[in-house]
Design an enzyme around this catalytic site. Structure first.
Site, PDB file in Angstrom:
ATOM      1  N   SER A   1      10.268  51.849  64.835  1.00 32.47           N
ATOM      2  CA  SER A   1       9.302  52.954  64.781  1.00 32.47           C
ATOM      3  C   SER A   1       8.363  52.804  63.584  1.00 32.47           C
ATOM      4  O   SER A   1       7.155  53.021  63.694  1.00 32.47           O
ATOM      5  CB  SER A   1      10.032  54.294  64.670  1.00 32.47           C
ATOM      6  OG  SER A   1      10.627  54.626  65.890  1.00 32.47           O
TER       7      SER A   1
ATOM      8  N   SER B   1       8.360  65.198  71.114  1.00 27.34           N
ATOM      9  CA  SER B   1       7.946  63.801  71.165  1.00 27.34           C
ATOM     10  C   SER B   1       7.176  63.395  69.916  1.00 27.34           C
ATOM     11  O   SER B   1       6.065  63.863  69.666  1.00 27.34           O
ATOM     12  CB  SER B   1       7.084  63.536  72.405  1.00 27.34           C
ATOM     13  OG  SER B   1       6.533  62.245  72.319  1.00 27.34           O
TER      14      SER B   1
ATOM     15  N   ASP C   1      17.845  58.251  70.875  1.00 30.34           N
ATOM     16  CA  ASP C   1      17.926  56.793  71.076  1.00 30.34           C
ATOM     17  C   ASP C   1      19.349  56.263  70.921  1.00 30.34           C
ATOM     18  O   ASP C   1      19.634  55.121  71.285  1.00 30.34           O
ATOM     19  CB  ASP C   1      16.994  56.060  70.094  1.00 30.34           C
ATOM     20  CG  ASP C   1      15.533  56.216  70.486  1.00 30.34           C
ATOM     21  OD1 ASP C   1      15.248  56.703  71.596  1.00 30.34           O
ATOM     22  OD2 ASP C   1      14.660  55.834  69.678  1.00 30.34           O
TER      23      ASP C   1
HETATM   24  C1  S3P Z   1       9.704  56.882  69.086  1.00 30.21           C
HETATM   25  C2  S3P Z   1       9.913  58.175  69.494  1.00 30.21           C
HETATM   26  C3  S3P Z   1      10.921  58.554  70.493  1.00 30.21           C
HETATM   27  C4  S3P Z   1      11.955  57.442  70.681  1.00 30.21           C
HETATM   28  C5  S3P Z   1      11.311  56.098  70.839  1.00 30.21           C
HETATM   29  C6  S3P Z   1      10.487  55.753  69.607  1.00 30.21           C
HETATM   30  C7  S3P Z   1       8.647  56.630  68.087  1.00 30.21           C
HETATM   31  O1  S3P Z   1      10.293  58.791  71.728  1.00 30.21           O
HETATM   32  O2  S3P Z   1      12.779  57.737  71.781  1.00 30.21           O
HETATM   33  O3  S3P Z   1      12.300  55.109  71.006  1.00 30.21           O
HETATM   34  O4  S3P Z   1       8.646  55.548  67.482  1.00 30.21           O
HETATM   35  O5  S3P Z   1       7.810  57.519  67.904  1.00 30.21           O
HETATM   36  P1  S3P Z   1       9.525  60.185  72.038  1.00 30.21           P
HETATM   37  O6  S3P Z   1       8.572  60.439  70.969  1.00 30.21           O
HETATM   38  O7  S3P Z   1       8.924  59.973  73.362  1.00 30.21           O
HETATM   39  O8  S3P Z   1      10.604  61.214  72.074  1.00 30.21           O
END
Ligand code: S3P
Length: 449
Positions: A22, A163, A336
């Site tokens: 991320s 999200s 996750d």
């Molecule tokens: C992430 C946010 C999450 C996560 C994904 C990575 C990110 O998803 O599940 O693996 O790096 O911002 P969502 O923002 O759709 O919940």
């Protein structure tokens, strides 16, 4: 690539895991918008992170390296990519965050993705970015999405789904178009974008809404907690916010580390992972492991590039693993880690219930179904709910021919499970781990014998 997997006698050791996915996405994508160069330490080699790097390069960022560090030099002016297209591969984070950047630019770009990314919803970013004034064209809210960037209007938005990707897309749109953006979160999500903008001296403020004590309407002699707002976090990017360059040191990925913690929990082992991200929005899985009966120690805590990190040791000495019900914000905070959690649950006493996890249906695979199918192959009873799972922990689950469903987290979780099953197992496509951790089987080899 099918891979044979065998039961292991030991699951213990000291390891590091590759840089946080991320945070890496954000470093690559913010380099498109920063005024100075970014040096990035510990950028992972995973396919998803290479998709964000490729996107930055396609828009004119010069990607170089010096020793172990990446050097990302922003363009004077954004470049129109070849064919007007950027391929986001398997990475939803690239597609959604980049949508914000393009929406706030003066370019027209089409974003594409692979067969797994294409069915995943983009309407969650298309809708708010359209309200800001950009034009986004997609069939049924899916990739490919053609984005016509515009000078955007200021935006105030309360997230309808928890999200971080949607929140980040809007903040990046604001940065790209120099307009103010306020995002309100009823459920707190990972805050790497806010932290990185702050670290690069962008004008952003974060306000947490704390619950207050109020008289109970039923019995005014008593008090109860009440949230004064309909949201818990308010993030405001000022109009005209600009980013400087800087050195971003990426900690190890907590979500990758979670598979090895799960292995220690199931296998009565002790696993120490150095230099792992400890961002409070990411570490809920540690609480789950503690409640399950593990010992969790954190040492060498420090903060670099505004991201906390440290060394985590997870150990399970004795006693059965305990099961638990998780729901609401807890589920959102470890979304996750649910594949790893489900594998731990398979070895726990009693019934584990996961609720409020409907988002898992629209990840790299329908994770509720993928987890359930693989658990059943091991001989574990697993019910699928509209928004979750009911897992009956079993005593001696057996080896199985697991399916990855093209999903890196499913492949990693069930490869760890295979270490503790009776008899051999296999995974149909082990190469899918390359999406987030090409080094996965090498690290697994180091902690098992
Ligand atoms: C992430 C946010 C999450 C996560 C994904 C990575 C990110 O998803 O599940 O693996 O790096 O911002 P969502 O923002 O759709 O919940």
């Amino acid at each position: 690539m099918r891979r044979e997997l065998h039961p292991r006698k030991r699951f213990s050791g000291q390891i590091t895991v590759p840089g946080d996915k991320s945070i890496a996405h954000r470093a690559a994508l913010l380099s498109i918008l920063s005024a100075g160069s970014l040096a990035v330490k510990n950028y992972p080699r995973s396919e998803d992170c290479l998709s964000s790097l490729g996107a930055a390069e396609a828009l004119g960022v010069k990607v170089g390296s010096s020793g172990q560090q990446l050097e990302l030099t922003p363009p004077e002016k954004l470049r129109l990519p070849d064919d007007g297209t950027v391929n986001c591969g398997n990475s939803a984070t690239t597609a959604r965050l980049l949508s914000g950047i393009i929406a706030g630019s003066s370019l027209t770009v089409t974003l594409t993705g692979d067969d797994s990314l294409s069915p995943r919803p983009m309407d969650r970013v298309i809708e708010p970015l359209t309200s800001m004034g950009a034009e986004l064209f997609a069939e049924d809210g899916h990739l490919p999405v053609r984005i016509v960037g515009r000078r955007l209007m200021p935006m105030e938005y309360q997230l309808p789904v928890a999200s971080a990707q949607v929140k980040s897309a809007l903040l990046l749109a604001g940065l790209a178009s120099s307009c103010s953006v306020t995002v309100r979160e009823p459920v707190i999500t990972r805050d790497h974008t806010e932290r990185m903008i702050q670290f690069l001296k962008g004008d952003i403020t974060v306000r947490e809404v704390k619950p207050v004590m109020v008289p109970d309407p039923v019995d005014p002699r008593k008090k109860r907690m009440h949230s004064p707002e309909s949201f818990k976090m308010e993030i405001t990017l000022a109009s005209g916010a600009r980013l400087t360059g800087g050195l971003i040191d990426i900690p190890g990925d907590f979500s990758t580390a979670a598979y090895f913690m799960a292995g220690a929990a199931i296998g009565h082992g002790t696993v120490t992972i150095e230099n792992v991200g400890l961002n409070p929005t990411r570490v809920e899985f540690l609480e789950y492991l503690k409640a399950a009966g593990c010992r969790v120690d954190i040492t060498d805590r420090r903060t670099e590039s505004d991201e906390p990190r440290g060394t985590i040791t997870v150990a399970r000495d004795k006693g059965p693993l305990k099961s638990r019900k998780i729901s609401g914000e807890i589920t959102a905070r470890l979304i996750d880690e649910i594949p790893a959690l489900a594998v731990v649950a398979a070895f726990a006493e009693g019934t584990t219930v996961v609720r409020d996890a409907g988002e898992l249906r629209i990840k790299e695979s329908n994770r509720l179904e993928s987890i359930a199918e693989n658990l059943r192959l091991m001989g574990i009873k697993c019910g699928v709910l509209e928004d979750g799972l009911v897992i009956e922990g079993g005593k001696e689950p057996s080896g199985a021919d697991f399916k990855s469903f093209g999903d890196h987290r499913i492949a990693m979780a069930f490869s760890v499970a295979s270490c503790f099953l009776v008899g051999p197992s296999s995974i149909d496509d082990a190469s899918v781990v390359n999406i987030s951790c090409p080094e996965f089987y090498e690290i697994l080899g180091r902690v098992t014998a």
